[in-house]
Design an enzyme around this catalytic site. Structure first.
Site, PDB file in Angstrom:
ATOM      1  N   HIS A   1     -49.213   6.739   6.226  1.00 28.29           N
ATOM      2  CA  HIS A   1     -49.343   6.395   7.792  1.00 28.29           C
ATOM      3  C   HIS A   1     -50.091   5.152   8.107  1.00 28.29           C
ATOM      4  O   HIS A   1     -49.864   4.568   9.227  1.00 28.29           O
ATOM      5  CB  HIS A   1     -49.669   7.561   8.376  1.00 28.29           C
ATOM      6  CG  HIS A   1     -48.686   8.861   8.442  1.00 28.29           C
ATOM      7  ND1 HIS A   1     -47.228   8.458   8.666  1.00 28.29           N
ATOM      8  CD2 HIS A   1     -48.815   9.918   7.854  1.00 28.29           C
ATOM      9  CE1 HIS A   1     -46.558   9.650   8.707  1.00 28.29           C
ATOM     10  NE2 HIS A   1     -47.508  10.577   7.982  1.00 28.29           N
TER      11      HIS A   1
ATOM     12  N   ASP B   1     -41.849  12.053   1.397  1.00 28.52           N
ATOM     13  CA  ASP B   1     -42.632  12.899   2.258  1.00 28.52           C
ATOM     14  C   ASP B   1     -41.837  13.110   3.614  1.00 28.52           C
ATOM     15  O   ASP B   1     -41.167  12.650   4.028  1.00 28.52           O
ATOM     16  CB  ASP B   1     -43.743  11.935   2.738  1.00 28.52           C
ATOM     17  CG  ASP B   1     -44.887  12.761   3.441  1.00 28.52           C
ATOM     18  OD1 ASP B   1     -45.991  13.173   2.891  1.00 28.52           O
ATOM     19  OD2 ASP B   1     -44.720  12.922   4.895  1.00 28.52           O
TER      20      ASP B   1
ATOM     21  N   HIS C   1     -42.372  13.208   6.578  1.00 24.60           N
ATOM     22  CA  HIS C   1     -42.951  12.246   7.751  1.00 24.60           C
ATOM     23  C   HIS C   1     -42.619  10.843   7.359  1.00 24.60           C
ATOM     24  O   HIS C   1     -42.669  10.281   6.172  1.00 24.60           O
ATOM     25  CB  HIS C   1     -44.444  12.312   8.045  1.00 24.60           C
ATOM     26  CG  HIS C   1     -44.882  13.770   8.260  1.00 24.60           C
ATOM     27  ND1 HIS C   1     -45.641  14.456   7.443  1.00 24.60           N
ATOM     28  CD2 HIS C   1     -44.844  14.465   9.571  1.00 24.60           C
ATOM     29  CE1 HIS C   1     -46.019  15.326   8.054  1.00 24.60           C
ATOM     30  NE2 HIS C   1     -45.381  15.638   9.211  1.00 24.60           N
TER      31      HIS C   1
ATOM     32  N   ASP D   1     -44.401  18.021   1.827  1.00 24.69           N
ATOM     33  CA  ASP D   1     -44.349  18.457   3.038  1.00 24.69           C
ATOM     34  C   ASP D   1     -42.968  18.872   3.556  1.00 24.69           C
ATOM     35  O   ASP D   1     -42.714  19.375   4.505  1.00 24.69           O
ATOM     36  CB  ASP D   1     -45.130  18.052   4.186  1.00 24.69           C
ATOM     37  CG  ASP D   1     -45.298  16.334   4.183  1.00 24.69           C
ATOM     38  OD1 ASP D   1     -44.429  15.817   3.587  1.00 24.69           O
ATOM     39  OD2 ASP D   1     -46.166  15.888   4.926  1.00 24.69           O
TER      40      ASP D   1
HETATM   41 ZN    ZN Z   1     -46.189  14.126   5.738  1.00 28.35          ZN
END
Ligand code: ZN
Length: 342
Positions: free
Chosen positions: A125, A162, A164, A249
């Site tokens: 991120h 991931d 996200h 995740d």
């Molecule tokens: Zn994540």
């Protein structure tokens, strides 16, 4: 000369103190416990160096790096609602990036055919000059940039599984045609970026590939996007190095994501990318991102390591194409005609 697969780690990962937070040191301990019980699955453990300042500055601004150092040296603080810096976080982040860079060097020196760089904090991120979503330095981006700058590569592929969206990596290589960034992520979910229509900009159009999936998506959705979209893209792009932003995740037990990937699903995705690496003679390296169910994280990392070491088998390249796969391939055929199913 290729010897044991390599596992890169550093004790500072345990000292990045986030307090009561899902991204916590217990994650590393859970992984260590699981792998230790399984003889590290044949991986040789290496201690990661800190990243060289110039290597880090190829991705992050000097001002931003100094800012993280200052907050850390000053005892720490919150950079945003969920991104925490402690006294030892700067050191931990330097080694997280340094481990990924070292991994790339070892892979490109053919010291090992595949490797895993496992550190905290995660990185995908982090933007050039902004920390976000538990991430300080974008380790996978720093490693990919190093492969281009210091090792003279022309094509690096990053697959981010991931749950996200890897918005930092997405933005850092947005206008580059030398890094093919492919992200499978849940939508809607933090950070809210990565729609299918974000395809990169300028020279990089078509080299940013966003594959958002609905909450509840499991092995069949993730694996079919890898086998029927990411793998054909790799065959067209012909990366000289494959990096995986390996977050866990999307696991069915994860408290932050709402997807349903199992250990077998992560294993299958890893196996497919290893096949890509083997057939294209490109080494494959994983960089740990998220994963917040301690058991789900530990068993899935172990499943990934085991899968990387299995005999290479061809992925399901011709299986039934789901509507999601069909839509992605139709969209991408504009830049990658080989993906057309017509
Ligand atoms: Zn994540």
């Amino acid at each position: 000369m290729a010897s044991a697969p390599l596992w890169l780690e550093h004790p500072s990962s345990l000292r990045h103190d986030t307090g009561a937070h899902p991204e916590r040191a217990a994650r590393m301990l859970a992984i260590e416990r699981e792998l230790s019980a399984r003889g590290w699955l044949g991986f040789e453990r290496l201690t990661s160096p800190a990243v060289a300042r110039a290597t880090l500055e190829a991705v992050h601004t000097a001002r931003y790096i100094n800012g993280i150092e200052e907050v850390s040296v000053g005892g720490g603080g919150h950079l945003d609602l969920d991104t925490v810096v402690s006294e030892d976080s700067f050191e931990a982040a330097l080694h997280a990036a340094g481990g990924a860079v070292q991994m790339v060097d070892l892979l490109l020196d053919r010291a090992t055919p595949y490797a895993f760089s496992a550190h905290r904090p995660p990185g995908h991120h982090a933007l050039r000059s902004r920390a976000m979503g538990f991430c300080l330095f974008n380790s996978v981006a720093v490693a990919a940039q190093h492969a281009l700058d210091a090792r003279g590569l022309e094509r690096v592929m990053i697959l981010d599984w991931d749950v996200h969206h890897g918005n930092g990596t997405n933005d850092i290589f947005h206008d580059s045609d030398r890094v093919l960034f492919v992200s499978i992520h849940q939508s809607p979910l933090y950070p809210g970026t990565g729609p299918a229509g974000d395809v990169g900009s300028g020279l990089g159009q078509g080299f940013t590939v966003n594959l958002p999936v609905a909450p509840g998506s499991g092995d069949s959705v993730f694996c079919s996007l890898v086998d029927r979209v990411a793998v054909p893209l790799a065959q067209s792009f012909a990366p000289q190095l494959v990096l995986i932003s390996a977050g866990y995740d999307a696991h069915r037990d994860d408290p932050l994501g709402e997807c349903a990937v199992s250990e077998a699903g992560f294993a299958r995705m890893a196996r497919s990318m290893r096949w890509v690496g083997e057939t294209l003679e490109a080494p494959v390296g994983c960089v740990l991102e998220g994963g917040y169910s301690l058991d789900g994280l530990a068993s899935s990392v172990a499943a990934t390591l085991a899968a990387l070491g299995e005999p290479v088998a061809e992925p399901d390249l011709d299986g039934d194409a789901s509507p999601l796969v069909l839509a992605a391939r139709e969209r991408l055929a504009h830049w990658w005609p080989e993906l057309s199913l017509r």
